[in-house]
Design a protein around this motif. Sequence first.
Motif, PDB file in Angstrom:
ATOM      1  N   GLY A  12      31.483 -14.040   5.136  1.00 42.54           N
ATOM      2  CA  GLY A  12      30.559 -13.841   4.022  1.00 42.54           C
ATOM      3  C   GLY A  12      29.121 -13.951   4.465  1.00 42.54           C
ATOM      4  O   GLY A  12      28.596 -15.063   4.572  1.00 42.54           O
ATOM      5  N   ASP A  46      36.330 -16.551   0.077  1.00 43.34           N
ATOM      6  CA  ASP A  46      36.258 -15.337  -0.740  1.00 43.34           C
ATOM      7  C   ASP A  46      35.585 -14.183  -0.003  1.00 43.34           C
ATOM      8  O   ASP A  46      35.739 -13.024  -0.379  1.00 43.34           O
ATOM      9  CB  ASP A  46      35.564 -15.608  -2.075  1.00 43.34           C
ATOM     10  CG  ASP A  46      34.142 -16.120  -1.931  1.00 43.34           C
ATOM     11  OD1 ASP A  46      33.516 -15.872  -0.887  1.00 43.34           O
ATOM     12  OD2 ASP A  46      33.656 -16.760  -2.872  1.00 43.34           O
ATOM     13  N   LEU A  48      32.535 -13.188   0.135  1.00 45.60           N
ATOM     14  CA  LEU A  48      31.366 -12.535  -0.454  1.00 45.60           C
ATOM     15  C   LEU A  48      30.130 -12.776   0.408  1.00 45.60           C
ATOM     16  O   LEU A  48      29.976 -13.859   0.980  1.00 45.60           O
ATOM     17  CB  LEU A  48      31.130 -13.082  -1.861  1.00 45.60           C
ATOM     18  CG  LEU A  48      32.210 -12.734  -2.878  1.00 45.60           C
ATOM     19  CD1 LEU A  48      31.944 -13.465  -4.199  1.00 45.60           C
ATOM     20  CD2 LEU A  48      32.273 -11.230  -3.118  1.00 45.60           C
ATOM     21  N   PRO A  49      29.281 -11.801   0.595  1.00 48.93           N
ATOM     22  CA  PRO A  49      29.227 -10.495  -0.070  1.00 48.93           C
ATOM     23  C   PRO A  49      30.057  -9.405   0.609  1.00 48.93           C
ATOM     24  O   PRO A  49      29.872  -8.227   0.300  1.00 48.93           O
ATOM     25  CB  PRO A  49      27.740 -10.158   0.025  1.00 48.93           C
ATOM     26  CG  PRO A  49      27.318 -10.752   1.327  1.00 48.93           C
ATOM     27  CD  PRO A  49      28.096 -12.039   1.440  1.00 48.93           C
ATOM     28  N   GLY A  50      30.948  -9.765   1.506  1.00 48.44           N
ATOM     29  CA  GLY A  50      31.765  -8.788   2.208  1.00 48.44           C
ATOM     30  C   GLY A  50      31.375  -8.702   3.672  1.00 48.44           C
ATOM     31  O   GLY A  50      30.364  -9.274   4.105  1.00 48.44           O
TER      32      GLY A  50
END
Length: 325
Positions: A12, A46, A48-50
Amino acid sequence: MRTSIFVEPHRGASYDDQLRLAHAVEALGFEGLLRADHYQSMGDVDGLPGPTDAWLTLAALSRETSRIRLGTLVTSATFRPPGPLAIMAAQVDQMSGGRLDLGIGAGWYEREHLSYGLPFPPTAERFDRLEEQLAILTGLWSTPVGQTFDHQGRYWTLTGAPALPKPLQQPGPPLIVGGKGARRTPELAARYATEFNMPFRSVTETARAFERVRAVSAQSGRAASGRAPLVLSAGIVVAIGRTDAEAARRAAPLHAKSALPPEEPVVGSPGLLVDRIAEFAGIGAARVHLRLSDLTDLDQLELIATEVLPHIADLQPTSDTTSPA
Protein backbone atom coordinates in the motif's frame (compact mmCIF):
# COMPACT_ATOMS: atom_id res chain seq x y z
CA MET A 1 29.47 -1.03 4.88
CA ARG A 2 27.17 -0.28 1.96
CA THR A 3 23.69 0.44 3.30
CA SER A 4 20.49 0.53 1.27
CA ILE A 5 16.82 0.82 2.16
CA PHE A 6 14.31 -1.79 1.00
CA VAL A 7 10.52 -1.32 0.90
CA GLU A 8 7.43 -3.22 -0.20
CA PRO A 9 5.09 -0.77 -1.96
CA HIS A 10 2.62 -3.52 -2.86
CA ARG A 11 1.48 -3.41 0.76
CA GLY A 12 0.00 0.00 0.00
CA ALA A 13 1.90 3.04 -1.29
CA SER A 14 1.48 5.64 -3.98
CA TYR A 15 4.21 6.90 -6.27
CA ASP A 16 4.28 10.15 -4.29
CA ASP A 17 4.98 8.14 -1.11
CA GLN A 18 7.90 6.48 -2.82
CA LEU A 19 9.21 9.75 -4.22
CA ARG A 20 9.25 11.35 -0.77
CA LEU A 21 11.10 8.32 0.55
CA ALA A 22 13.63 8.39 -2.29
CA HIS A 23 14.40 12.05 -1.68
CA ALA A 24 14.91 11.34 2.03
CA VAL A 25 17.09 8.31 1.36
CA GLU A 26 19.26 10.42 -0.91
CA ALA A 27 19.45 13.41 1.41
CA LEU A 28 20.30 11.30 4.47
CA GLY A 29 23.30 9.55 2.93
CA PHE A 30 22.15 6.01 2.21
CA GLU A 31 23.66 4.26 -0.78
CA GLY A 32 20.46 3.10 -2.40
CA LEU A 33 16.74 2.40 -2.43
CA LEU A 34 15.45 -0.94 -3.64
CA ARG A 35 11.85 -2.08 -3.83
CA ALA A 36 9.95 -5.32 -4.15
CA ASP A 37 8.36 -6.29 -7.45
CA HIS A 38 4.87 -7.51 -6.56
CA TYR A 39 1.38 -6.77 -7.78
CA GLN A 40 -0.60 -7.75 -4.70
CA SER A 41 -0.39 -7.37 -0.93
CA MET A 42 -0.16 -10.42 1.32
CA GLY A 43 -2.07 -11.56 4.35
CA ASP A 44 -4.65 -9.27 5.91
CA VAL A 45 -3.21 -6.03 4.53
CA ASP A 46 -5.82 -4.17 2.47
CA GLY A 47 -3.16 -2.91 0.07
CA LEU A 48 -4.68 0.55 -0.42
CA PRO A 49 -4.09 2.56 -2.53
CA GLY A 50 -2.99 -0.45 -4.60
CA PRO A 51 0.27 -1.61 -6.15
CA THR A 52 2.64 0.37 -8.33
CA ASP A 53 4.66 -1.19 -11.11
CA ALA A 54 8.29 -1.56 -10.09
CA TRP A 55 9.76 -0.55 -13.44
CA LEU A 56 7.50 2.43 -14.05
CA THR A 57 8.41 3.60 -10.55
CA LEU A 58 12.15 3.10 -11.05
CA ALA A 59 12.07 4.97 -14.35
CA ALA A 60 10.38 7.94 -12.71
CA LEU A 61 12.63 7.92 -9.65
CA SER A 62 15.70 7.74 -11.87
CA ARG A 63 14.87 11.22 -13.17
CA GLU A 64 13.98 12.66 -9.76
CA THR A 65 17.13 11.57 -7.92
CA SER A 66 20.79 12.11 -8.71
CA ARG A 67 22.96 9.94 -6.46
CA ILE A 68 21.33 6.89 -4.89
CA ARG A 69 21.33 3.50 -6.54
CA LEU A 70 17.88 2.24 -7.48
CA GLY A 71 16.70 -1.28 -8.08
CA THR A 72 14.52 -4.31 -7.49
CA LEU A 73 14.85 -6.90 -4.76
CA VAL A 74 13.68 -8.78 -6.66
CA THR A 75 11.99 -8.65 -10.06
CA SER A 76 9.97 -11.76 -10.77
CA ALA A 77 11.08 -13.65 -13.86
CA THR A 78 7.47 -14.76 -14.32
CA PHE A 79 6.22 -11.22 -14.92
CA ARG A 80 8.09 -10.13 -18.07
CA PRO A 81 9.76 -11.78 -21.07
CA PRO A 82 13.56 -11.40 -20.98
CA GLY A 83 13.84 -9.35 -24.18
CA PRO A 84 11.54 -6.52 -23.08
CA LEU A 85 13.01 -6.68 -19.57
CA ALA A 86 16.51 -6.18 -21.00
CA ILE A 87 15.27 -3.09 -22.85
CA MET A 88 13.48 -1.71 -19.79
CA ALA A 89 16.46 -2.22 -17.50
CA ALA A 90 18.91 -0.73 -20.02
CA GLN A 91 16.71 2.33 -20.43
CA VAL A 92 16.34 2.87 -16.68
CA ASP A 93 20.10 2.48 -16.33
CA GLN A 94 20.61 5.19 -18.95
CA MET A 95 17.94 7.43 -17.44
CA SER A 96 19.56 7.18 -14.01
CA GLY A 97 23.09 7.82 -15.21
CA GLY A 98 24.17 4.24 -14.45
CA ARG A 99 22.59 3.75 -11.02
CA LEU A 100 20.53 0.59 -11.53
CA ASP A 101 20.83 -2.67 -9.57
CA LEU A 102 18.74 -5.47 -11.05
CA GLY A 103 17.69 -8.10 -8.55
CA ILE A 104 15.87 -10.98 -10.22
CA GLY A 105 14.27 -14.16 -8.91
CA ALA A 106 12.09 -17.06 -9.99
CA GLY A 107 8.84 -15.70 -8.54
CA TRP A 108 6.93 -17.39 -5.74
CA TYR A 109 3.60 -15.72 -4.85
CA GLU A 110 0.97 -17.72 -6.72
CA ARG A 111 -1.97 -15.56 -5.65
CA GLU A 112 -0.86 -12.49 -7.61
CA HIS A 113 -0.28 -14.58 -10.72
CA LEU A 114 -3.82 -15.94 -10.53
CA SER A 115 -5.23 -12.48 -9.88
CA TYR A 116 -3.65 -10.91 -12.95
CA GLY A 117 -3.58 -13.79 -15.41
CA LEU A 118 0.14 -14.50 -15.19
CA PRO A 119 1.43 -18.04 -15.78
CA PHE A 120 2.76 -19.75 -12.66
CA PRO A 121 4.58 -22.96 -13.62
CA PRO A 122 6.01 -25.42 -11.06
CA THR A 123 9.09 -24.45 -9.06
CA ALA A 124 11.62 -26.36 -11.18
CA GLU A 125 10.34 -24.75 -14.36
CA ARG A 126 10.39 -21.29 -12.80
CA PHE A 127 14.08 -21.74 -11.98
CA ASP A 128 14.74 -23.04 -15.49
CA ARG A 129 13.07 -19.94 -16.88
CA LEU A 130 15.08 -17.72 -14.53
CA GLU A 131 18.32 -19.31 -15.75
CA GLU A 132 17.34 -18.73 -19.37
CA GLN A 133 16.33 -15.15 -18.61
CA LEU A 134 19.74 -14.46 -17.07
CA ALA A 135 21.46 -15.91 -20.14
CA ILE A 136 19.36 -13.70 -22.45
CA LEU A 137 19.78 -10.53 -20.38
CA THR A 138 23.55 -10.85 -20.23
CA GLY A 139 23.73 -11.95 -23.85
CA LEU A 140 21.78 -8.96 -25.13
CA TRP A 141 23.75 -6.48 -23.07
CA SER A 142 27.16 -7.91 -24.03
CA THR A 143 26.47 -8.08 -27.78
CA PRO A 144 28.63 -5.45 -29.52
CA VAL A 145 26.84 -2.50 -31.08
CA GLY A 146 26.13 -3.24 -34.72
CA GLN A 147 25.81 -6.98 -34.14
CA THR A 148 22.71 -9.02 -33.42
CA PHE A 149 21.90 -11.58 -30.75
CA ASP A 150 20.34 -14.99 -31.30
CA HIS A 151 19.10 -17.42 -28.69
CA GLN A 152 17.50 -20.81 -29.15
CA GLY A 153 16.23 -21.92 -25.78
CA ARG A 154 13.60 -24.08 -24.20
CA TYR A 155 11.27 -21.20 -23.42
CA TRP A 156 12.35 -18.31 -25.65
CA THR A 157 13.78 -17.95 -29.14
CA LEU A 158 15.38 -14.66 -30.18
CA THR A 159 16.34 -14.22 -33.81
CA GLY A 160 18.42 -11.30 -35.03
CA ALA A 161 17.76 -9.14 -31.96
CA PRO A 162 19.45 -5.73 -32.39
CA ALA A 163 20.37 -5.93 -28.69
CA LEU A 164 19.64 -2.25 -28.14
CA PRO A 165 19.59 -0.07 -26.16
CA LYS A 166 22.75 -0.71 -24.20
CA PRO A 167 22.85 0.03 -20.47
CA LEU A 168 25.22 2.76 -19.35
CA GLN A 169 26.95 0.39 -16.93
CA GLN A 170 29.06 -2.14 -18.74
CA PRO A 171 28.79 -5.02 -19.30
CA GLY A 172 25.42 -4.34 -17.66
CA PRO A 173 23.74 -3.30 -14.44
CA PRO A 174 24.85 -5.30 -11.40
CA LEU A 175 22.70 -8.42 -11.13
CA ILE A 176 21.51 -9.53 -7.69
CA VAL A 177 20.55 -13.20 -7.25
CA GLY A 178 19.72 -14.57 -3.84
CA GLY A 179 17.62 -16.69 -1.58
CA LYS A 180 17.88 -19.70 0.69
CA GLY A 181 17.90 -22.34 -2.05
CA ALA A 182 20.75 -24.79 -1.56
CA ARG A 183 21.51 -25.74 -5.16
CA ARG A 184 20.07 -23.71 -8.04
CA THR A 185 20.37 -20.32 -6.35
CA PRO A 186 24.13 -20.54 -5.59
CA GLU A 187 24.77 -21.91 -9.08
CA LEU A 188 22.93 -19.05 -10.78
CA ALA A 189 24.57 -16.46 -8.52
CA ALA A 190 28.06 -17.80 -9.21
CA ARG A 191 27.44 -17.89 -12.95
CA TYR A 192 25.62 -14.63 -13.55
CA ALA A 193 25.41 -12.34 -10.54
CA THR A 194 27.40 -9.43 -9.18
CA GLU A 195 25.79 -9.75 -5.75
CA PHE A 196 24.41 -12.65 -3.74
CA ASN A 197 21.72 -11.63 -1.27
CA MET A 198 20.34 -13.61 1.64
CA PRO A 199 16.97 -11.97 2.30
CA PHE A 200 15.98 -11.22 5.87
CA ARG A 201 17.24 -14.31 7.67
CA SER A 202 19.26 -14.88 10.83
CA VAL A 203 23.01 -14.39 10.93
CA THR A 204 23.49 -18.14 11.31
CA GLU A 205 21.34 -19.04 8.30
CA THR A 206 22.92 -16.26 6.26
CA ALA A 207 26.41 -17.53 7.10
CA ARG A 208 25.46 -20.99 5.80
CA ALA A 209 24.14 -19.48 2.58
CA PHE A 210 27.34 -17.43 2.13
CA GLU A 211 29.44 -20.56 2.56
CA ARG A 212 27.38 -22.42 -0.04
CA VAL A 213 27.75 -19.70 -2.62
CA ARG A 214 31.48 -19.34 -1.91
CA ALA A 215 31.96 -23.07 -2.45
CA VAL A 216 29.99 -23.11 -5.69
CA SER A 217 31.86 -20.05 -6.97
CA ALA A 218 35.18 -21.73 -6.28
CA GLN A 219 34.09 -24.89 -8.04
CA SER A 220 32.80 -22.95 -11.03
CA GLY A 221 36.14 -21.24 -11.65
CA ARG A 222 34.71 -17.75 -11.28
CA ALA A 223 38.02 -16.29 -10.08
CA ALA A 224 40.03 -18.09 -12.77
CA SER A 225 37.84 -16.51 -15.43
CA GLY A 226 38.83 -13.07 -14.16
CA ARG A 227 35.45 -12.16 -12.72
CA ALA A 228 35.27 -10.23 -9.48
CA PRO A 229 34.19 -12.05 -6.31
CA LEU A 230 30.51 -11.88 -5.52
CA VAL A 231 29.39 -9.06 -3.27
CA LEU A 232 27.67 -10.74 -0.32
CA SER A 233 24.69 -8.94 1.15
CA ALA A 234 22.17 -9.49 3.91
CA GLY A 235 18.66 -8.23 4.53
CA ILE A 236 17.59 -6.96 7.95
CA VAL A 237 14.04 -6.19 9.04
CA VAL A 238 14.19 -3.01 11.13
CA ALA A 239 11.92 -1.50 13.79
CA ILE A 240 14.00 0.80 15.96
CA GLY A 241 13.12 3.77 18.11
CA ARG A 242 14.43 6.29 20.59
CA THR A 243 12.37 4.50 23.24
CA ASP A 244 11.14 0.93 23.69
CA ALA A 245 7.57 2.10 23.10
CA GLU A 246 8.51 3.74 19.82
CA ALA A 247 10.30 0.59 18.65
CA ALA A 248 7.34 -1.57 19.68
CA ARG A 249 4.97 0.64 17.70
CA ARG A 250 7.11 0.23 14.62
CA ALA A 251 7.33 -3.52 15.17
CA ALA A 252 3.54 -3.97 15.33
CA PRO A 253 3.10 -4.49 11.55
CA LEU A 254 5.67 -7.29 11.49
CA HIS A 255 3.02 -9.87 12.35
CA ALA A 256 1.51 -9.36 8.88
CA LYS A 257 2.78 -11.70 6.20
CA SER A 258 5.38 -9.98 4.06
CA ALA A 259 6.72 -10.71 0.61
CA LEU A 260 9.85 -11.79 2.46
CA PRO A 261 8.81 -13.07 5.90
CA PRO A 262 11.12 -11.67 8.57
CA GLU A 263 13.32 -13.76 10.79
CA GLU A 264 14.96 -12.19 13.83
CA PRO A 265 14.01 -8.58 13.11
CA VAL A 266 15.93 -5.89 14.96
CA VAL A 267 13.45 -4.34 17.38
CA GLY A 268 14.78 -1.84 19.89
CA SER A 269 17.51 0.77 20.00
CA PRO A 270 19.76 2.01 17.18
CA GLY A 271 22.66 0.31 18.99
CA LEU A 272 21.04 -3.09 18.46
CA LEU A 273 20.98 -2.43 14.73
CA VAL A 274 24.64 -1.39 14.76
CA ASP A 275 25.49 -4.65 16.51
CA ARG A 276 23.48 -6.75 14.05
CA ILE A 277 25.11 -5.11 11.05
CA ALA A 278 28.52 -5.76 12.62
CA GLU A 279 27.58 -9.44 12.97
CA PHE A 280 26.74 -9.61 9.28
CA ALA A 281 30.03 -7.90 8.42
CA GLY A 282 31.72 -10.58 10.51
CA ILE A 283 30.44 -13.33 8.22
CA GLY A 284 31.39 -11.50 5.04
CA ALA A 285 28.53 -9.14 4.19
CA ALA A 286 29.69 -6.03 2.37
CA ARG A 287 26.18 -4.63 1.92
CA VAL A 288 22.98 -4.60 3.96
CA HIS A 289 19.43 -3.94 2.83
CA LEU A 290 17.31 -2.54 5.66
CA ARG A 291 13.61 -3.32 5.31
CA LEU A 292 11.25 -0.68 6.66
CA SER A 293 7.63 -1.74 7.06
CA ASP A 294 6.24 1.80 6.78
CA LEU A 295 7.85 3.68 3.95
CA THR A 296 6.13 6.90 5.05
CA ASP A 297 7.91 6.78 8.43
CA LEU A 298 10.70 9.19 7.54
CA ASP A 299 11.45 9.75 11.22
CA GLN A 300 12.77 6.19 11.54
CA LEU A 301 14.84 6.71 8.40
CA GLU A 302 16.39 9.83 9.92
CA LEU A 303 17.08 7.95 13.16
CA ILE A 304 18.99 5.26 11.26
CA ALA A 305 20.92 7.91 9.34
CA THR A 306 22.00 9.81 12.45
CA GLU A 307 22.44 7.01 14.99
CA VAL A 308 23.46 4.00 12.88
CA LEU A 309 25.22 5.05 9.68
CA PRO A 310 28.10 6.88 11.40
CA HIS A 311 28.92 3.74 13.42
CA ILE A 312 28.99 1.33 10.49
CA ALA A 313 30.55 3.44 7.76
CA ASP A 314 33.99 1.92 8.24
CA LEU A 315 32.87 -1.68 8.77
CA GLN A 316 34.57 -4.10 6.41
CA PRO A 317 33.73 -7.76 5.73
CA THR A 318 35.98 -9.78 8.00
CA SER A 319 35.53 -13.15 6.31
CA ASP A 320 37.75 -14.19 3.44
CA THR A 321 36.01 -12.35 0.66
CA THR A 322 39.17 -12.01 -1.41
CA SER A 323 38.88 -15.67 -2.38
CA PRO A 324 36.18 -16.66 -4.86
CA ALA A 325 32.90 -15.58 -3.32
